[in-house]
Design a protein around this motif. Structure first.
Motif, PDB file in Angstrom:
ATOM      1  N   GLN A  49      -1.050  -7.757  -6.358  1.00  0.00           N
ATOM      2  CA  GLN A  49       0.174  -7.369  -5.670  1.00  0.00           C
ATOM      3  C   GLN A  49      -0.109  -7.021  -4.212  1.00  0.00           C
ATOM      4  O   GLN A  49       0.685  -7.346  -3.327  1.00  0.00           O
ATOM      5  CB  GLN A  49       0.843  -6.187  -6.374  1.00  0.00           C
ATOM      6  CG  GLN A  49       2.202  -5.846  -5.808  1.00  0.00           C
ATOM      7  CD  GLN A  49       3.188  -7.006  -5.926  1.00  0.00           C
ATOM      8  OE1 GLN A  49       3.347  -7.583  -6.984  1.00  0.00           O
ATOM      9  NE2 GLN A  49       3.839  -7.340  -4.826  1.00  0.00           N
ATOM     10  N   LYS A  50      -1.255  -6.389  -3.955  1.00  0.00           N
ATOM     11  CA  LYS A  50      -1.637  -6.096  -2.571  1.00  0.00           C
ATOM     12  C   LYS A  50      -1.836  -7.389  -1.786  1.00  0.00           C
ATOM     13  O   LYS A  50      -1.435  -7.487  -0.618  1.00  0.00           O
ATOM     14  CB  LYS A  50      -2.897  -5.245  -2.529  1.00  0.00           C
ATOM     15  CG  LYS A  50      -2.667  -3.809  -2.961  1.00  0.00           C
ATOM     16  CD  LYS A  50      -3.949  -3.005  -2.920  1.00  0.00           C
ATOM     17  CE  LYS A  50      -3.718  -1.579  -3.386  1.00  0.00           C
ATOM     18  NZ  LYS A  50      -4.949  -0.783  -3.382  1.00  0.00           N
ATOM     19  N   GLN A  51      -2.458  -8.392  -2.410  1.00  0.00           N
ATOM     20  CA  GLN A  51      -2.639  -9.688  -1.753  1.00  0.00           C
ATOM     21  C   GLN A  51      -1.295 -10.358  -1.492  1.00  0.00           C
ATOM     22  O   GLN A  51      -1.074 -10.914  -0.411  1.00  0.00           O
ATOM     23  CB  GLN A  51      -3.521 -10.608  -2.601  1.00  0.00           C
ATOM     24  CG  GLN A  51      -4.968 -10.204  -2.642  1.00  0.00           C
ATOM     25  CD  GLN A  51      -5.789 -11.110  -3.542  1.00  0.00           C
ATOM     26  OE1 GLN A  51      -5.278 -11.677  -4.502  1.00  0.00           O
ATOM     27  NE2 GLN A  51      -7.059 -11.239  -3.240  1.00  0.00           N
TER      28      GLN A  51
ATOM     29  N   ASP B  98       1.588  -8.894  -1.088  1.00  0.00           N
ATOM     30  CA  ASP B  98       2.249  -8.151  -0.017  1.00  0.00           C
ATOM     31  C   ASP B  98       1.693  -8.549   1.348  1.00  0.00           C
ATOM     32  O   ASP B  98       2.454  -8.719   2.312  1.00  0.00           O
ATOM     33  CB  ASP B  98       2.106  -6.643  -0.231  1.00  0.00           C
ATOM     34  CG  ASP B  98       2.885  -6.137  -1.432  1.00  0.00           C
ATOM     35  OD1 ASP B  98       3.807  -6.847  -1.903  1.00  0.00           O
ATOM     36  OD2 ASP B  98       2.574  -5.021  -1.913  1.00  0.00           O
TER      37      ASP B  98
END
Length: 67
Positions: A32-34, A36
């Motif tokens: 999810q960080k990637q 985003d």
């Protein structure tokens, strides 16, 4: 004794499943960080494109420099 053995097996399975869920959660958070970060870059590039930043390089009707 048989019930105690079954209990140990269930506890072991639970421990492995708990670790697996934790690992999957960590992977999901990293993904999810990637996502985003990729979306932020995409929005930045879209903004540049809409503001005409890509038009300054070469007009559409001019031939390429090697002609």
């Amino acid at each position: 004794m048989h019930e105690e053995h079954r209990f140990v097996i269930l506890e072991t399975k639970f421990a492995y499943q708990d670790k697996l869920v934790s690992d999957l959660n960590d992977a999901l958070i990293a993904q999810q960080k990637q996502i985003d970060a990729i979306l932020a870059r995409l929005h930045h590039l879209e903004g540049q494109f809409k503001n005409g930043a890509g038009d300054a390089e070469q007009p559409a009707n001019d031939p390429p420099p090697h002609y």
